[in-house]
Design an enzyme around this catalytic site. Sequence first.
Site, PDB file in Angstrom:
ATOM      1  N   GLU A 294     -15.359 -11.789   4.206  1.00 25.66           N
ATOM      2  CA  GLU A 294     -14.266 -11.272   3.352  1.00 25.66           C
ATOM      3  C   GLU A 294     -13.642 -12.512   2.921  1.00 25.66           C
ATOM      4  OE1 GLU A 294     -10.651  -9.822   4.963  1.00 25.66           O
ATOM      5  OE2 GLU A 294     -10.339  -8.545   3.387  1.00 25.66           O
TER       6      GLU A 294
ATOM      7  N   GLU B 120     -13.402 -13.638  -5.081  1.00 25.18           N
ATOM      8  CA  GLU B 120     -12.167 -13.332  -5.871  1.00 25.18           C
ATOM      9  C   GLU B 120     -10.920 -13.842  -4.926  1.00 25.18           C
ATOM     10  OE1 GLU B 120     -14.442 -11.396  -4.956  1.00 25.18           O
ATOM     11  OE2 GLU B 120     -13.897  -9.516  -3.818  1.00 25.18           O
TER      12      GLU B 120
ATOM     13  N   GLU C 238       0.842  -1.379   0.107  1.00 27.26           N
ATOM     14  CA  GLU C 238       0.016  -0.265   0.231  1.00 27.26           C
ATOM     15  C   GLU C 238       1.034   1.110   0.093  1.00 27.26           C
ATOM     16  OE1 GLU C 238      -4.173  -0.223   2.196  1.00 27.26           O
ATOM     17  OE2 GLU C 238      -2.901   0.870   3.211  1.00 27.26           O
TER      18      GLU C 238
ATOM     19  N   CYS D 229      -8.274  -2.382   4.363  1.00 25.97           N
ATOM     20  CA  CYS D 229      -7.904  -3.336   5.203  1.00 25.97           C
ATOM     21  C   CYS D 229      -9.362  -3.670   6.174  1.00 25.97           C
ATOM     22  CB  CYS D 229      -7.057  -2.910   6.442  1.00 25.97           C
ATOM     23  SG  CYS D 229      -5.551  -2.453   5.988  1.00 25.97           S
TER      24      CYS D 229
ATOM     25  N   LYS E 298     -14.742 -10.265   8.420  1.00 31.68           N
ATOM     26  CA  LYS E 298     -13.648 -10.884   7.852  1.00 31.68           C
ATOM     27  C   LYS E 298     -14.295 -12.275   7.482  1.00 31.68           C
ATOM     28  CE  LYS E 298      -9.879  -8.271   8.535  1.00 31.68           C
ATOM     29  NZ  LYS E 298      -9.493  -8.075   7.113  1.00 31.68           N
TER      30      LYS E 298
ATOM     31  N   CYS F   2     -10.167  -1.592  14.831  1.00 25.75           N
ATOM     32  CA  CYS F   2     -10.428  -3.192  15.195  1.00 25.75           C
ATOM     33  C   CYS F   2     -10.357  -3.286  16.763  1.00 25.75           C
ATOM     34  CB  CYS F   2      -9.311  -3.964  14.675  1.00 25.75           C
ATOM     35  SG  CYS F   2      -8.889  -3.595  12.941  1.00 25.75           S
TER      36      CYS F   2
ATOM     37  N   SER G  26      -7.258   1.480  -2.327  1.00 27.37           N
ATOM     38  CA  SER G  26      -5.990   0.726  -2.372  1.00 27.37           C
ATOM     39  C   SER G  26      -6.394  -0.548  -2.990  1.00 27.37           C
ATOM     40  CB  SER G  26      -5.079   0.674  -0.960  1.00 27.37           C
ATOM     41  OG  SER G  26      -4.451  -0.283  -1.084  1.00 27.37           O
TER      42      SER G  26
ATOM     43  N   GLU H  48       2.107   1.858  -3.393  1.00 29.21           N
ATOM     44  CA  GLU H  48       0.995   2.468  -4.070  1.00 29.21           C
ATOM     45  C   GLU H  48       0.842   3.906  -4.004  1.00 29.21           C
ATOM     46  OE1 GLU H  48      -2.264   0.264  -3.096  1.00 29.21           O
ATOM     47  OE2 GLU H  48      -3.496   0.628  -5.049  1.00 29.21           O
TER      48      GLU H  48
END
Lengths: 585, 165
Positions: free
Chosen positions: A360, A365, A278, A298, A357, A507, A318, A281
Site C-alpha cells: 500500500e 497514488e 468515512e 482500511c 501495508k 488485524c 469508501s 461519507e
Amino acid sequence: MVKAKINNVDVEVPEGTSILWAARKANFTIPTLCSHPDLVPGGQCGVCVVEIEGIPGLKRACMTPLGEGWKVHTHTARLMEIRRQLVELILSYHDTDCLTCIKNNNCELQTLAATLGINTVEWHNLEERLPIDRSSVAIVRDPNKCILCGRCTQVCSNMQTVNALAVNHRGYSTVITAAFDTGLGNSVCINCGQCVVHCPVGALYENSHIEKVWDAIHDPDKFVVVQEAPAVRVMLGEEFGMEPGTLVTGKMYAALRRIGFDSVLDTNFSADLTIMEEGTELVSRLKTGKGLPLITSCSPGWIKFMETFFHDMIPHMSTAKSPQQMFGTLAKTYFAEQRGIAPEKIVSVSIMPCTAKKFECQRPEMRASGFQDVDFVLTTREIGRMLREAGIDLNEMPDEKADSLLGEYTGAATIFGTTGGVMEAALRSAYFLVTGRELESIDIAPVRGLKGIKEAEIDIDGLKVKVAVAHSGGQARRLMEKVQDQLRSEGKSEYHFIEVMACPGGCVGGGGQSWGSNMAKRARRGESLYAEDRSLRYRRSHENPSIKVLYEKFLGKPNSEKSHKLLHTHYYKRSTVDGNIIAEQ
Amino acid sequence: MVNENQCNCEQAQEEELYDKLQEIIKEHKGKPKELIMALHKAQNLFGYLPHKVQEMVAEGLNVSLSEVYGVITFYNFFSTVPQGRNDVKVCLGTACYVRGGQMLLKKAEKELGIKAGETTEDRRYSLGIVRCIGACGLAPAMLINDDVYGRVKTTKMIEIIKKYE
C-alpha cells in the site's frame, strides 16, 4: 462420544475427533508438520502416522477420526523410526542453513528435528539451489526452504480464495509458485501474508525494511517519525514472551523512543480521523441513497482483492484512505508545518500487523504530501527483531505516552484492530453526526467476535441501517457475491454499510503478526482491544481533542476540499491474470 | 527465420483457432471438473497451450489460473511450448539409460541447441524424453514421430534426425 485407548490410556472424545486431538487429550503429543488448527488436515507430511491394533498399515492421525474401542499406539519403535526417516528425507532437500534463516528458533521443522532426536541426515542433499522470488514488494518466497506441506496453498485457495499460490510441476521438480512461474509480484497475490504466518518453515517471509529503517534512525539529518497500528499493541508482548493479548501500548512507546525514533506517534490518531472522513461519507450516502452499500477501505489486502475480483464494487468503496496512509500524509504536511521541520527530512515509518501495508505505501497514488507518504513499513515481527537487536526487553520498559499532534486517540480507534471494530467505531460517530445525540449503548455487540459474516441493524432516527462485517478473503468473496446478486436483481442491496478485513479475525490475525497464531489467540488479542476501549476517557472518534484541533487549524471540516486532496484516494481495475492495473476508473 | 515472402496466414489461422476454442469453452462452461478434458481439446487445437489459452480456459470454466497451470505442469501430456513439426524423443527407460540414453540426449541437446521439453526456433524439432517404449532389446532407443530407431550411436544420431524436414 467415542471411547478408545491411546497407548493404553482411556480416552473419551466426541465422535469425529481426529486421533491427533484425542491423543492430546490423553497427554500424548503426536508430532506433525503440515496440520494447523486453522486448516483442514491434508495429510501431506505423513509425520503423524500411528498404529491401530487390528487395522493393517499405518494411519495418519490428523485425518483419521478415532473409532469406538480402538487401541491406538502413537510412539512404538517402528513409528519413531519411520518418523525419523520421513523427517530426514525432508531435511535432505531442505536448505538447512538455520543460523541465518528468518525462522531460526521459530521453525516447526527445526523443533521437530530436535524432538525426534535427529542427529545426522543419512541422505545427501542433491538439490541445486533455486532462485529466491523477490518479485513482490511485500512477500519473499524461498523455494529452497519449502517442504511442500501445502499450508500456504490451502490458505491461499480455501481461506482467502485468492489462488495466487499453487503446487506446480511434478516429482523432484515440484514447486509452489504463482501461475506461469512469474513470481508473486506478478500474480493476483493480495499481499495479505496469511501464507507467511501459516508457513511452518522459513520459505515465506516479509520483504524486510529493517535495514532501511536503521539507516534512517542513524542518519542525523533525518527526522524519523513512527506510527503503530492498533493490533500491534496487543501482539508485540508475545514477541517478548508475554501472554497472548497483553496490552503493551505504553511500553511500546518507551521502547520505540529508546531505539531512536525522533517522534513516537500513533496510527490510532489517524484511525479516529478515518472515522471522521468515512463516517461523514456514510452519512452523506445515507442521505442521498446513492453509492450504497458503503464499503470500508482500511485493509490493503482487501483493496487489492476487490480491485482484482470485484472491481464493479469500486463505486461502493469508501474513498477514505487507510489510517496508515492518512497518517503518512499528515506527517509530511500538518505535522511538518506545526513542528517546523522540512518535510523532505521526515522519514515516516509505520509498524503494522500486516504485509500488504508494504504494498500500500508504495502505491503510486499514495504521495499526497508531495513525497512518498509512508516510507517504510515494519511488521510486528520486524519491530520485535529490531528491539532485540537493540538489546531492549519490552518487559522492562516503563509506560510512556505518545507525542502530541498525531498521538492522541479514542476507544473507537483502538478497536480498529479487530474484526467489526471499524464498523462499531463508524456507527458510534455516524449516529452522532446524523442525530446530534450519542448512541445509548456504546457497545455494539452483534458486530463483535470471530464468527463468520456478522450482521446487525442500528436504528438511526427511524432509518434502519443494516450492516455486515466480513473477515478473510473467503468471507469477503461470499458477502460480495451476495451483494452483487442483490444489486443485479433488485437494483439495491439490503446492506447500507459493510466492513471487510482481508485477514481472519481482522488485524489481530494479520499476516505481519508473530508466528504461531490461531483463532484462540486472535480472540484474546481482540478482547484486549475492547478492554482498552472501555478504559479510555474518550470512546468516540469525534470526541478526540487532537482531531478537533486538526480540523480547526488545518483541514476545515470532514470531506472538505483539503481533506479530499490529502486524505482520500481512488482505486483501479486489476487483471485476474497478473494483478496489474488495467484501466483507471 | 523471417522470410520476406512469408504470408501472414499463420496469424489468420490462429484467430480462427481462438474462435474454435471459444466453442470448446462453451461446452465446458462453469464446470471446473471438466478442466482436463477442456485442456486436452485445446491442446489438440493449438498443438500446445499458450498463456492466453490457459487464461481463457480458466475464466470459462471458473477455475483459478494457478490451478490450471498446476494441472498443465503436472501432466507430461500437456505442453506450454509450441511443438515442432518433428517430435524427437530419447528413451531414458532403465535399459536405455544403462546403454547410454543420457549421452544421446546430451548430444541431441547440443546439436539442436535446445533442452529437453523445448522446440527449435524454426519449429522443425521438438525434443523430449520418454520412459521406456518397450524396445529394450534395441537400447538405446530413440523415437522420431512414429519411427523407432534402435542401437543408436551418438555419431550417427544427427544423420537420422536430419532426415526429418
